[in-house]
Design a protein around this motif. Structure first.
Motif, PDB file in Angstrom:
ATOM      1  N   PHE A  34      13.734  28.129  31.754  1.00  0.00           N
ATOM      2  CA  PHE A  34      14.645  28.501  30.682  1.00  0.00           C
ATOM      3  C   PHE A  34      15.925  29.069  31.275  1.00  0.00           C
ATOM      4  O   PHE A  34      15.883  29.904  32.177  1.00  0.00           O
ATOM      5  N   ILE A  35      17.054  28.585  30.796  1.00  0.00           N
ATOM      6  CA  ILE A  35      18.376  29.056  31.215  1.00  0.00           C
ATOM      7  C   ILE A  35      19.117  29.475  29.951  1.00  0.00           C
ATOM      8  O   ILE A  35      19.076  28.768  28.947  1.00  0.00           O
ATOM      9  N   TRP A  36      19.766  30.617  29.981  1.00  0.00           N
ATOM     10  CA  TRP A  36      20.460  31.101  28.794  1.00  0.00           C
ATOM     11  C   TRP A  36      21.788  31.722  29.173  1.00  0.00           C
ATOM     12  O   TRP A  36      22.013  32.091  30.316  1.00  0.00           O
ATOM     13  N   GLY A  37      22.658  31.813  28.195  1.00  0.00           N
ATOM     14  CA  GLY A  37      23.951  32.419  28.448  1.00  0.00           C
ATOM     15  C   GLY A  37      24.887  32.247  27.287  1.00  0.00           C
ATOM     16  O   GLY A  37      24.464  32.154  26.131  1.00  0.00           O
ATOM     17  N   LYS A  38      26.172  32.149  27.607  1.00  0.00           N
ATOM     18  CA  LYS A  38      27.189  32.198  26.567  1.00  0.00           C
ATOM     19  C   LYS A  38      28.388  31.324  26.930  1.00  0.00           C
ATOM     20  O   LYS A  38      28.785  31.242  28.088  1.00  0.00           O
ATOM     21  N   LEU A  39      28.934  30.695  25.934  1.00  0.00           N
ATOM     22  CA  LEU A  39      30.213  30.009  26.037  1.00  0.00           C
ATOM     23  C   LEU A  39      31.297  31.020  25.696  1.00  0.00           C
ATOM     24  O   LEU A  39      31.268  31.640  24.629  1.00  0.00           O
ATOM     25  N   GLN A  40      32.255  31.206  26.604  1.00  0.00           N
ATOM     26  CA  GLN A  40      33.358  32.135  26.383  1.00  0.00           C
ATOM     27  C   GLN A  40      34.453  31.443  25.569  1.00  0.00           C
ATOM     28  O   GLN A  40      34.540  30.215  25.555  1.00  0.00           O
ATOM     29  N   PRO A  41      35.309  32.210  24.900  1.00  0.00           N
ATOM     30  CA  PRO A  41      36.381  31.610  24.087  1.00  0.00           C
ATOM     31  C   PRO A  41      37.312  30.672  24.858  1.00  0.00           C
ATOM     32  O   PRO A  41      37.870  29.742  24.282  1.00  0.00           O
ATOM     33  N   ASP A  42      37.444  30.884  26.166  1.00  0.00           N
ATOM     34  CA  ASP A  42      38.331  30.028  26.973  1.00  0.00           C
ATOM     35  C   ASP A  42      37.640  28.768  27.491  1.00  0.00           C
ATOM     36  O   ASP A  42      38.214  28.022  28.277  1.00  0.00           O
ATOM     37  N   GLY A  43      36.386  28.533  27.069  1.00  0.00           N
ATOM     38  CA  GLY A  43      35.656  27.349  27.491  1.00  0.00           C
ATOM     39  C   GLY A  43      34.781  27.549  28.718  1.00  0.00           C
ATOM     40  O   GLY A  43      34.023  26.657  29.095  1.00  0.00           O
ATOM     41  N   LYS A  44      34.870  28.716  29.349  1.00  0.00           N
ATOM     42  CA  LYS A  44      34.020  28.996  30.498  1.00  0.00           C
ATOM     43  C   LYS A  44      32.584  29.236  30.026  1.00  0.00           C
ATOM     44  O   LYS A  44      32.354  29.799  28.959  1.00  0.00           O
ATOM     45  N   ILE A  45      31.638  28.796  30.841  1.00  0.00           N
ATOM     46  CA  ILE A  45      30.220  28.966  30.547  1.00  0.00           C
ATOM     47  C   ILE A  45      29.608  29.856  31.620  1.00  0.00           C
ATOM     48  O   ILE A  45      29.832  29.644  32.817  1.00  0.00           O
ATOM     49  N   GLU A  46      28.841  30.866  31.182  1.00  0.00           N
ATOM     50  CA  GLU A  46      28.114  31.746  32.084  1.00  0.00           C
ATOM     51  C   GLU A  46      26.648  31.717  31.680  1.00  0.00           C
ATOM     52  O   GLU A  46      26.317  32.013  30.538  1.00  0.00           O
ATOM     53  N   LEU A  47      25.781  31.357  32.647  1.00  0.00           N
ATOM     54  CA  LEU A  47      24.351  31.219  32.376  1.00  0.00           C
ATOM     55  C   LEU A  47      23.538  31.927  33.454  1.00  0.00           C
ATOM     56  O   LEU A  47      24.014  32.140  34.562  1.00  0.00           O
ATOM     57  N   TRP A  48      22.281  32.245  33.117  1.00  0.00           N
ATOM     58  CA  TRP A  48      21.330  32.828  34.056  1.00  0.00           C
ATOM     59  C   TRP A  48      19.980  32.162  33.855  1.00  0.00           C
ATOM     60  O   TRP A  48      19.624  31.798  32.740  1.00  0.00           O
ATOM     61  N   ASP A  49      19.220  32.039  34.944  1.00  0.00           N
ATOM     62  CA  ASP A  49      17.856  31.536  34.817  1.00  0.00           C
ATOM     63  C   ASP A  49      16.877  32.703  34.923  1.00  0.00           C
ATOM     64  O   ASP A  49      17.285  33.851  35.097  1.00  0.00           O
ATOM     65  N   ARG A  50      15.585  32.398  34.858  1.00  0.00           N
ATOM     66  CA  ARG A  50      14.582  33.473  34.834  1.00  0.00           C
ATOM     67  C   ARG A  50      14.503  34.244  36.148  1.00  0.00           C
ATOM     68  O   ARG A  50      13.943  35.326  36.197  1.00  0.00           O
ATOM     69  N   ASP A  51      15.067  33.690  37.230  1.00  0.00           N
ATOM     70  CA  ASP A  51      15.123  34.386  38.512  1.00  0.00           C
ATOM     71  C   ASP A  51      16.441  35.133  38.700  1.00  0.00           C
ATOM     72  O   ASP A  51      16.777  35.539  39.810  1.00  0.00           O
ATOM     73  N   SER A  52      17.200  35.270  37.627  1.00  0.00           N
ATOM     74  CA  SER A  52      18.506  35.948  37.611  1.00  0.00           C
ATOM     75  C   SER A  52      19.574  35.228  38.431  1.00  0.00           C
ATOM     76  O   SER A  52      20.536  35.841  38.873  1.00  0.00           O
ATOM     77  N   ASN A  53      19.402  33.929  38.658  1.00  0.00           N
ATOM     78  CA  ASN A  53      20.431  33.144  39.320  1.00  0.00           C
ATOM     79  C   ASN A  53      21.566  32.875  38.350  1.00  0.00           C
ATOM     80  O   ASN A  53      21.327  32.573  37.177  1.00  0.00           O
ATOM     81  N   TYR A  54      22.766  32.996  38.837  1.00  0.00           N
ATOM     82  CA  TYR A  54      23.967  32.807  38.024  1.00  0.00           C
ATOM     83  C   TYR A  54      24.405  31.348  38.095  1.00  0.00           C
ATOM     84  O   TYR A  54      24.450  30.754  39.174  1.00  0.00           O
ATOM     85  N   ILE A  55      24.718  30.771  36.950  1.00  0.00           N
ATOM     86  CA  ILE A  55      25.205  29.398  36.837  1.00  0.00           C
ATOM     87  C   ILE A  55      26.495  29.461  36.032  1.00  0.00           C
ATOM     88  O   ILE A  55      26.542  30.117  34.993  1.00  0.00           O
ATOM     89  N   TRP A  56      27.532  28.806  36.504  1.00  0.00           N
ATOM     90  CA  TRP A  56      28.817  28.890  35.829  1.00  0.00           C
ATOM     91  C   TRP A  56      29.437  27.502  35.688  1.00  0.00           C
ATOM     92  O   TRP A  56      29.049  26.573  36.373  1.00  0.00           O
ATOM     93  N   GLY A  57      30.396  27.427  34.798  1.00  0.00           N
ATOM     94  CA  GLY A  57      31.080  26.157  34.620  1.00  0.00           C
ATOM     95  C   GLY A  57      32.034  26.182  33.456  1.00  0.00           C
ATOM     96  O   GLY A  57      32.543  27.229  33.074  1.00  0.00           O
ATOM     97  N   LYS A  58      32.234  24.999  32.871  1.00  0.00           N
ATOM     98  CA  LYS A  58      33.244  24.859  31.822  1.00  0.00           C
ATOM     99  C   LYS A  58      32.829  23.779  30.837  1.00  0.00           C
ATOM    100  O   LYS A  58      32.253  22.764  31.205  1.00  0.00           O
TER     101      LYS A  58
END
Length: 80
Positions: A34-58
């Motif tokens: 499971f990966i969860w996170g948020k879409l920011q107003p500027d289109g950036k995406i910030e996500l985390w997995d169950r091991d607290s790994n950070y995933i980013w993008g757009k």
């Protein structure tokens, strides 16, 4: 309203999920990760997995999604 997300990683694994109206994102893979996170107003995406790994993008204007993780793995796809 919820939009579906279809993604693939650099090992050809399929991931799927949803983008909710509040900008929250939930994604799963075939191993029930499971990966969860948020879409920011500027289109950036910030996500985390169950091991607290950070995933980013757009999220691009055309609905395409580009993501990377801390190990430089590339994940791409689009909103449906």
């Amino acid at each position: 309203m919820t939009r579906k997300i279809d993604l693939w990683d650099s090992e050809s694994n399929y991931l799927w999920g949803s983008l909710k109206v509040d900008g929250s994102i939930e994604i799963w893979d075939s191993e029930s990760n499971f990966i969860w996170g948020k879409l920011q107003p500027d289109g950036k995406i910030e996500l985390w997995d169950r091991d607290s790994n950070y995933i980013w993008g757009k999220l691009k204007a055309d609905g395409k999604i580009e993501l990377w993780d801390s190990e430089s793995n590339h994940i791409w796809g689009a909103l449906k």
